[in-house]
Design an enzyme around this catalytic site. Structure first.
Site, PDB file in Angstrom:
ATOM      1  N   ASP A   1       0.873  -1.171   0.000  1.00 16.44           N
ATOM      2  CA  ASP A   1       0.000   0.000   0.000  1.00 16.44           C
ATOM      3  C   ASP A   1       0.908   1.218   0.000  1.00 16.44           C
ATOM      4  O   ASP A   1       1.890   1.258   0.744  1.00 16.44           O
ATOM      5  CB  ASP A   1      -0.916   0.012   1.224  1.00 16.44           C
ATOM      6  CG  ASP A   1      -2.077   0.977   1.019  1.00 16.44           C
ATOM      7  OD1 ASP A   1      -2.822   0.795   0.043  1.00 16.44           O
ATOM      8  OD2 ASP A   1      -2.229   1.925   1.807  1.00 16.44           O
TER       9      ASP A   1
ATOM     10  N   PHE B   1       3.480   7.562 -13.042  1.00 10.70           N
ATOM     11  CA  PHE B   1       2.019   7.656 -12.912  1.00 10.70           C
ATOM     12  C   PHE B   1       1.715   8.523 -11.689  1.00 10.70           C
ATOM     13  O   PHE B   1       2.634   9.051 -11.048  1.00 10.70           O
ATOM     14  CB  PHE B   1       1.396   6.257 -12.761  1.00 10.70           C
ATOM     15  CG  PHE B   1       1.746   5.577 -11.467  1.00 10.70           C
ATOM     16  CD1 PHE B   1       2.982   4.991 -11.292  1.00 10.70           C
ATOM     17  CD2 PHE B   1       0.848   5.545 -10.403  1.00 10.70           C
ATOM     18  CE1 PHE B   1       3.322   4.377 -10.089  1.00 10.70           C
ATOM     19  CE2 PHE B   1       1.174   4.929  -9.193  1.00 10.70           C
ATOM     20  CZ  PHE B   1       2.408   4.344  -9.051  1.00 10.70           C
ATOM     21  N   GLY B   2       0.447   8.662 -11.387  1.00 14.77           N
ATOM     22  CA  GLY B   2       0.037   9.350 -10.158  1.00 14.77           C
ATOM     23  C   GLY B   2       0.652  10.737 -10.020  1.00 14.77           C
ATOM     24  O   GLY B   2       0.606  11.565 -10.928  1.00 14.77           O
TER      25      GLY B   2
HETATM   26  P1  IMP Z   1      -0.995   2.063  -4.682  1.00 14.91           P
HETATM   27  O1  IMP Z   1      -1.209   1.717  -3.238  1.00 14.91           O
HETATM   28  O2  IMP Z   1       0.324   1.589  -5.212  1.00 14.91           O
HETATM   29  O3  IMP Z   1      -2.143   1.653  -5.536  1.00 14.91           O
HETATM   30  O4  IMP Z   1      -0.915   3.675  -4.754  1.00 14.91           O
HETATM   31  C1  IMP Z   1      -1.985   4.509  -4.328  1.00 14.91           C
HETATM   32  C2  IMP Z   1      -1.858   5.885  -4.935  1.00 14.91           C
HETATM   33  O5  IMP Z   1      -0.693   6.552  -4.430  1.00 14.91           O
HETATM   34  C3  IMP Z   1      -1.693   5.906  -6.446  1.00 14.91           C
HETATM   35  O6  IMP Z   1      -2.939   5.899  -7.076  1.00 14.91           O
HETATM   36  C4  IMP Z   1      -0.946   7.225  -6.672  1.00 14.91           C
HETATM   37  O7  IMP Z   1      -1.841   8.302  -6.660  1.00 14.91           O
HETATM   38  C5  IMP Z   1      -0.070   7.319  -5.430  1.00 14.91           C
HETATM   39  N1  IMP Z   1       1.263   6.726  -5.695  1.00 14.91           N
HETATM   40  C6  IMP Z   1       1.778   5.594  -5.140  1.00 14.91           C
HETATM   41  N2  IMP Z   1       3.005   5.339  -5.612  1.00 14.91           N
HETATM   42  C7  IMP Z   1       3.271   6.330  -6.501  1.00 14.91           C
HETATM   43  C8  IMP Z   1       4.408   6.601  -7.338  1.00 14.91           C
HETATM   44  O8  IMP Z   1       5.408   5.877  -7.402  1.00 14.91           O
HETATM   45  N3  IMP Z   1       4.303   7.709  -8.103  1.00 14.91           N
HETATM   46  C9  IMP Z   1       3.224   8.534  -8.109  1.00 14.91           C
HETATM   47  N4  IMP Z   1       2.151   8.309  -7.368  1.00 14.91           N
HETATM   48  C10 IMP Z   1       2.167   7.222  -6.553  1.00 14.91           C
END
Ligand code: IMP
Length: 201
Positions: A71, A154-155
């Site tokens: 997470d 991304f993100g």
């Molecule tokens: P997840 O838990 O990996 O699905 O990440 C949750 C959210 O955190 C993503 O939808 C992004 O908005 C943000 N996020 C997590 N890791 C990254 C990264 O490496 N770069 C940019 N945004 C991130």
């Protein structure tokens, strides 16, 4: 040795299989689909660690195999750690990167450059059928820019400036990002911990 990753994201599974496979060639990572789990896992935790544990525990419970989950998200100091566990849904809709980045910029509009510090954080958890669990955390620190730079990642990557390389994480190659990122650090730390535990639980 099989483990179930609490995800249906094929890219994430392939990436983790490669990273963990370097240390554990016999490890086979299965997805929730592979073990016939059709439900959704509610991420009700207040921390990255709680959410990773909820997901890993569910993967373990529904499969009878060790469960593994990650997470992650962005924690901005001037916003007291927001968007945090709400990173994916900061602006409302799940995973709307455009809207999330726009909201972040507007929340930080009056925050001076030197106070725009932030970290990406990634927590990974493994839960074994006998109840044993381990969690690890990776973090990378940087600054939130005033406009986006770069097309990779991304993100929040286009807004996250990493001073040691003088680039945003959206301007790094996948290898460069993996070498410094919260996720890369968490996976490397997890490999160390799993080796110490001989991944048997
Ligand atoms: P997840 O838990 O990996 O699905 O990440 C949750 C959210 O955190 C993503 O939808 C992004 O908005 C943000 N996020 C997590 N890791 C990254 C990264 O490496 N770069 C940019 N945004 C991130």
């Amino acid at each position: 040795m099989k483990m179930v990753l609490a995800s249906r994201n094929r890219k994430k599974i392939a990436e983790l299989q490669t990273l963990l496979g370097e240390s554990f060639p016999d490890l086979e990572l299965l997805s929730l689909d592979d073990v016939g789990f059709v439900g959704e896992i509610e991420e009700t935790g207040e921390t990255f660690e709680e959410n990773a544990l909820i997901k890993a525990q569910t993967a373990c419970r529904v499969s009878g195999l060790p469960g593994i989950a990650d997470d992650s998200g962005l924690a901005v100091d001037a916003l007291n750690g927001a968007p945090g566990v709400y990173s994916a849904r900061y602006a409302g809709g799940h995973g709307d990167d455009e809207a999330n980045n726009a909201k972040l910029l507007s929340e930080l509009e009056n925050v001076p450059d030197e106070k725009r510090t932030a970290s990406f954080i990634c927590c990974m958890a493994v839960v074994w059928p006998n109840g044993k669990k381990v969690t690890v955390q990776g973090r990378v620190s940087g600054l939130i820019l005033r406009e986006k730079r770069g097309n990779g990642g991304f993100g929040y990557d286009p807004l996250f400036y990493y001073p040691p390389l003088g680039k945003t994480t959206a301007e790094l190659s996948a290898e460069e990002k993996n070498a410094v990122s919260h996720r890369g650090s968490a996976v490397r730390e997890l490999c160390r911990v799993l080796k110490d535990n001989k991944i048997s639980g």
